[in-house]
Design an enzyme around this catalytic site. Structure first.
Site, PDB file in Angstrom:
ATOM      1  N   LYS A 157       0.846  -1.199   0.000  1.00  0.00           N
ATOM      2  CA  LYS A 157       0.000   0.000   0.000  1.00  0.00           C
ATOM      3  C   LYS A 157       0.881   1.249   0.000  1.00  0.00           C
ATOM      4  O   LYS A 157       0.934   1.998   0.982  1.00  0.00           O
ATOM      5  CB  LYS A 157      -0.939  -0.024   1.207  1.00  0.00           C
ATOM      6  CG  LYS A 157      -2.038  -1.068   1.046  1.00  0.00           C
ATOM      7  CD  LYS A 157      -2.964  -1.110   2.241  1.00  0.00           C
ATOM      8  CE  LYS A 157      -3.872   0.077   2.336  1.00  0.00           C
ATOM      9  NZ  LYS A 157      -4.986   0.064   1.380  1.00  0.00           N
TER      10      LYS A 157
HETATM   11  N1  PMP Z   1      -6.817  -3.436  -3.234  1.00  0.00           N
HETATM   12  C1  PMP Z   1      -6.525  -2.151  -2.977  1.00  0.00           C
HETATM   13  C2  PMP Z   1      -5.951  -1.329  -4.063  1.00  0.00           C
HETATM   14  C3  PMP Z   1      -6.747  -1.617  -1.704  1.00  0.00           C
HETATM   15  O1  PMP Z   1      -6.437  -0.341  -1.439  1.00  0.00           O
HETATM   16  C4  PMP Z   1      -7.308  -2.436  -0.704  1.00  0.00           C
HETATM   17  C5  PMP Z   1      -7.599  -1.868   0.651  1.00  0.00           C
HETATM   18  N2  PMP Z   1      -6.504  -1.972   1.499  1.00  0.00           N
HETATM   19  C6  PMP Z   1      -7.580  -3.771  -1.006  1.00  0.00           C
HETATM   20  C7  PMP Z   1      -7.327  -4.237  -2.277  1.00  0.00           C
HETATM   21  C8  PMP Z   1      -8.061  -4.700   0.052  1.00  0.00           C
HETATM   22  O2  PMP Z   1      -6.990  -4.964   0.925  1.00  0.00           O
HETATM   23  P1  PMP Z   1      -7.231  -5.376   2.423  1.00  0.00           P
HETATM   24  O3  PMP Z   1      -8.147  -6.530   2.393  1.00  0.00           O
HETATM   25  O4  PMP Z   1      -5.884  -5.770   2.938  1.00  0.00           O
HETATM   26  O5  PMP Z   1      -7.808  -4.208   3.107  1.00  0.00           O
END
Ligand code: PMP
Length: 313
Positions: A157
């Site tokens: 991220k």
């Molecule tokens: N893809 C993106 C681009 C995101 O920003 C997120 C949110 N964090 C997700 C997928 C889902 O990730 P997570 O389940 O770890 O929150």
């Protein structure tokens, strides 16, 4: 309206009021987008009078991995990160479901190749379940390609990555859609602007693999785990845009999104165009686990208040 951030935040491990959580305008984070972040959730359990942070250790591990990928100095041990987050939650006395955000960022006023000093910000935003969890969402394929792994690191991220997601999301909103599905540069399904994609075909779940320029999502892993425990087959593989049109059901998932049914893609109805039975079953299993109504996976829930949180009888 922007959501209202809780009054106390954390800056470099110190609890500070919202107005004092400041970063210099010439920091590497502002100049170059050099930062990584995490979105987590804390779920309030009314019966137990406790707040459960979901998969805290996994979020902290991904944040630290993201810092390595970004070549930020390894400034924070997991224990320091956890204490910074928990101290902020306790300072706010949070007793409701919240979205939690942590950002490790390049501080100082140095040049492009600087790797430190590194700062840390944590904050919380009260956020109940969104309407889209119940109602579902209409989605468009983006004209923007997903950032490729040999250009930017989609599996972490990194703040700068979100230029791509934001452009795609704005385009979809302009065109009257509730969300966006982004394809890889090779034209395969990647993910949403903040969520990972799943579809149902012949009763099995299919989701783009981790080589499809997706974030290595913790919710995606949770859904795969819960589905397999329920005896549902899960296939991680490359998916074509037009195969989605043929799906029986589709949904996307993420910490913030939770699990939202996808009703249509490019105005083509998915299945019957209403939330499907498998999606509903996975939503139930998911909320039971995150909210702590199920005893399964206790290591996924970090209680904030413990016994101290129980009200006197
Ligand atoms: N893809 C993106 C681009 C995101 O920003 C997120 C949110 N964090 C997700 C997928 C889902 O990730 P997570 O389940 O770890 O929150």
């Amino acid at each position: 309206m922007p959501e209202k951030t809780a009054p106390m935040m954390s800056l470099n491990g110190r609890v500070v009021p919202y107005d004092q959580c400041l970063v210099h305008g010439f920091s590497g984070a502002v100049k170059y987008g050099a930062a990584v972040f995490e979105g987590l959730r804390g779920y309030w359990n009314e019966e137990r009078q406790d707040l459960y942070v979901f998969r805290l250790a996994d979020h902290l591990a991904r944040l630290r991995f993201g810092m390595r990928v970004m070549r930020l100095e390894p400034a924070f041990e997991a224990a320091f990160l956890e204490e910074a987050l928990m101290a902020m939650i306790r300072a706010n006395g949070l007793r409701e479901t919240v979205h939690l955000r942590m950002i490790a960022f390049l501080d100082g006023d140095d040049e492009l190749a600087a790797t430190g000093p590194v700062g840390l910000v944590c904050g919380a935003v009260p956020r109940p379940r969104s309407k889209a969890v119940e109602e579902g969402v209409h989605v468009a394929v983006s004209t923007y390609a997903r950032i490729a792994d040999n250009a930017m690191p989609p599996r972490v991220k990194a703040t700068g990555n979100y230029i791509n997601n934001r452009a795609a999301e704005l385009e979809a909103r302009r065109n009257g859609y509730g969300g966006v599905l982004i394809l890889t540069a090779a034209g395969k399904v990647s993910e949403g602007s903040g969520a990972c994609f799943f579809m149902v075909r012949n009763g099995a779940l299919h989701t783009p693999d981790t080589a499809s320029d997706i974030l290595e999502s913790i919710t995606r892993d949770t859904v795969i785990t819960l589905a397999r425990e329920a005896g549902i087959a899960v296939h991680e593989r490359a998916i074509d845009r037009h195969e989605v049109y043929a799906a029986e059901e589709a949904f996307w998932c993420g910490t913030g999104y939770e699990i939202q049914p996808i009703l249509s893609l490019d105005r083509v109805a998915i299945g019957a165009g209403v939330p499907g039975p498998l999606t509903r079953a996975l939503q139930r299993a998911y909320f039971d686990v995150v909210e702590g109504r199920s005893e399964a996976h206790p290591d996924w829930r970090s209680p904030v208040w413990g016994n101290a949180g129980r009200r006197a009888a």
